[in-house]
Design an enzyme around this catalytic site. Structure first.
Site, PDB file in Angstrom:
ATOM      1  N   GLN A 123       0.804  -1.216   0.000  1.00 21.32           N
ATOM      2  CA  GLN A 123       0.000   0.000   0.000  1.00 21.32           C
ATOM      3  C   GLN A 123       0.843   1.274   0.000  1.00 21.32           C
ATOM      4  O   GLN A 123       0.305   2.379   0.012  1.00 21.32           O
ATOM      5  CB  GLN A 123      -0.912  -0.008   1.232  1.00 21.32           C
ATOM      6  N   HIS A 160      -0.730  -0.431   5.641  1.00 17.72           N
ATOM      7  CA  HIS A 160      -1.153   0.594   6.619  1.00 17.72           C
ATOM      8  C   HIS A 160      -0.176   1.772   6.741  1.00 17.72           C
ATOM      9  O   HIS A 160       0.269   2.126   7.816  1.00 17.72           O
ATOM     10  CB  HIS A 160      -1.401  -0.050   7.989  1.00 17.72           C
ATOM     11  N   GLU A 189     -14.428   2.724  10.249  1.00 19.53           N
ATOM     12  CA  GLU A 189     -14.997   3.760  11.110  1.00 19.53           C
ATOM     13  C   GLU A 189     -14.957   5.144  10.474  1.00 19.53           C
ATOM     14  O   GLU A 189     -14.111   5.432   9.628  1.00 19.53           O
ATOM     15  CB  GLU A 189     -14.197   3.834  12.424  1.00 19.53           C
ATOM     16  N   TYR A 230      -8.773   6.339  20.081  1.00 18.53           N
ATOM     17  CA  TYR A 230      -9.857   5.749  19.308  1.00 18.53           C
ATOM     18  C   TYR A 230      -9.889   4.220  19.396  1.00 18.53           C
ATOM     19  O   TYR A 230     -10.683   3.585  18.715  1.00 18.53           O
ATOM     20  CB  TYR A 230      -9.818   6.274  17.870  1.00 18.53           C
ATOM     21  N   TYR A 268      -9.390 -11.486  10.114  1.00 17.22           N
ATOM     22  CA  TYR A 268      -9.795 -11.953   8.794  1.00 17.22           C
ATOM     23  C   TYR A 268     -10.168 -13.433   8.814  1.00 17.22           C
ATOM     24  O   TYR A 268     -10.943 -13.897   7.983  1.00 17.22           O
ATOM     25  CB  TYR A 268      -8.685 -11.683   7.780  1.00 17.22           C
TER      26      TYR A 268
END
Length: 373
Positions: free
Chosen positions: A89, A153, A247, A257, A268
């Site tokens: 990513q 991430h 979220e 959070y 998963y």
């Protein structure tokens, strides 16, 4: 005994998952949306972020490392872009302008960088200027550490608030048990800076021993959407959960959070991460998705060009390859709509200076949503 506890915990989370799917996550597919999608910029591989220099003049990041300048209907590859770590990513990520761009000329870019002692990369933030389709005056403002060869991430979005503070999101880089709950470590955080990269004196962890003082909030998983609320000026984010539990959060100074101590998702594999969806001292999302849609990009609609849309939030879905419209009443989602269902993975969304919505779609390019008469 241990297996029995695990079975009960899994059953509780499965029930929560199912109930949320039935109540919070009903999504409609309108048969006559108030727009037609027209391809403005074609042949783009992975348009990750976009920003308007002026009406119909854009800069678009391609994740593999190119920065595209679109002007007068033509694409030009910008020179002297940062060297990026392209893995999973990671790559060339978001782009944003200084709030007073006309006078300062500053452009802000987030990207995965190999700079540092360790192998791999981590998210970095730079600012620069654009001269003759070349990036100049480049300054590295922040580089998260330590590098890792993991490919997931990185985050990462950039947003300014009404006071000119700069916010940057960075994902927890796949180290869920080490990074997001530890304010001495980068990753799983929203950061806040002055426009030149300095740390504001009133950041919540300034003066805390060992803390990364750029941190503004923590306990995040992988925030890939940041947007300023057009009325309150608050910074909102969307972020990837695991299997379930994506979220939307309103970002508050020093707030936790919860990831991974609380979540509305599961592993998963289907096994539980935790049996808790809330804990004292941890901030609840204003909305969560079950199942996950893999949200990326986020825009508030302020224009009247699309009937019934003003005040809505638009979010891209990578997993299901559509754009979602969330109709809001204050901070409550009262309706969901699934749009652009046949084009591809929606990566970024912006409302342009002309009051039209622009959508970046992987493998295609940038679409304009042209309002129907």
């Amino acid at each position: 005994m241990r297996n029995s506890v695990l079975t009960i915990a899994l059953a509780a989370i499965t029930l929560s998952y199912s109930c949320a799917q039935d109540t919070e996550n009903k999504v409609d597919t309108p048969t006559n949306p108030p727009f037609t999608a027209q391809l403005l910029i074609d042949e783009m591989q992975s348009p990750w972020g976009l920003v308007f220099l002026s009406e119909k003049e854009l800069l678009i990041t391609e994740k593999f490392g190119e920065l595209i300048h679109f002007k007068n209907g033509e694409k030009t590859v910008v020179k002297n872009t940062p060297e990026v770590y392209t893995r999973g990513q990671g790559g060339l990520l978001d782009i944003e302008l200084h709030p007073d761009y006309e006078n300062t000329g500053w452009i802000y870019i987030s990207y995965a960088s190999e700079e540092g002692e360790e192998k791999g990369g981590h998210t970095a933030l730079m600012r620069c200027k654009l001269n003759d389709n070349t990036l100049t005056s480049k300054e590295l403002l922040y580089k998260a550490t330590p590098n890792t060869t993991k490919g997931q991430h990185f985050g990462s979005r950039i947003e300014f608030d009404n006071d000119g503070y700069l916010y940057l999101s960075i994902g927890e880089r796949g180290a869920r048990d080490e990074n997001p709950q530890d304010i001495t470590r980068d990753g799983g955080k929203i950061y806040r800076f002055y426009d030149d990269g300095r740390i504001p004196e009133d950041n919540p962890f300034v003066g805390k021993e060992g803390a990364k003082t750029a941190i503004y909030s923590y306990g995040h998983r992988n925030p890939q959407g940041l947007a300023k609320h057009p009325e309150t000026g608050e910074i909102w984010d969307n972020e990837h959960g695991p299997k379930g539990g994506d979220e939307i959060n309103i970002i508050k100074a020093g707030a936790n959070y919860g990831w991974p101590l609380v979540t509305y998702g599961v592993n998963y594999s289907g096994t539980p991460i935790t049996d808790k969806t809330e804990m004292e001292g941890m901030t609840q999302p204003i909305h969560y998705w079950v199942p996950s849609i893999a949200p990326s990009g986020m825009a508030f609609v302020t224009t009247d060009n699309y009937k019934g849309w003003k005040g809505s939030i638009l979010v891209g879905s990578l997993k299901f390859q559509y754009m979602e419209r969330l109709q809001m009443e204050g901070t409550k989602v009262v309706k969901r709509e699934k749009l652009l269902t046949d084009l591809g993975r929606v990566r970024d969304i912006k409302e342009g200076p002309d009051g039209l919505i622009y959508v970046a779609i992987e493998g295609k390019g940038i679409y304009t949503l042209v309002p129907k008469a």
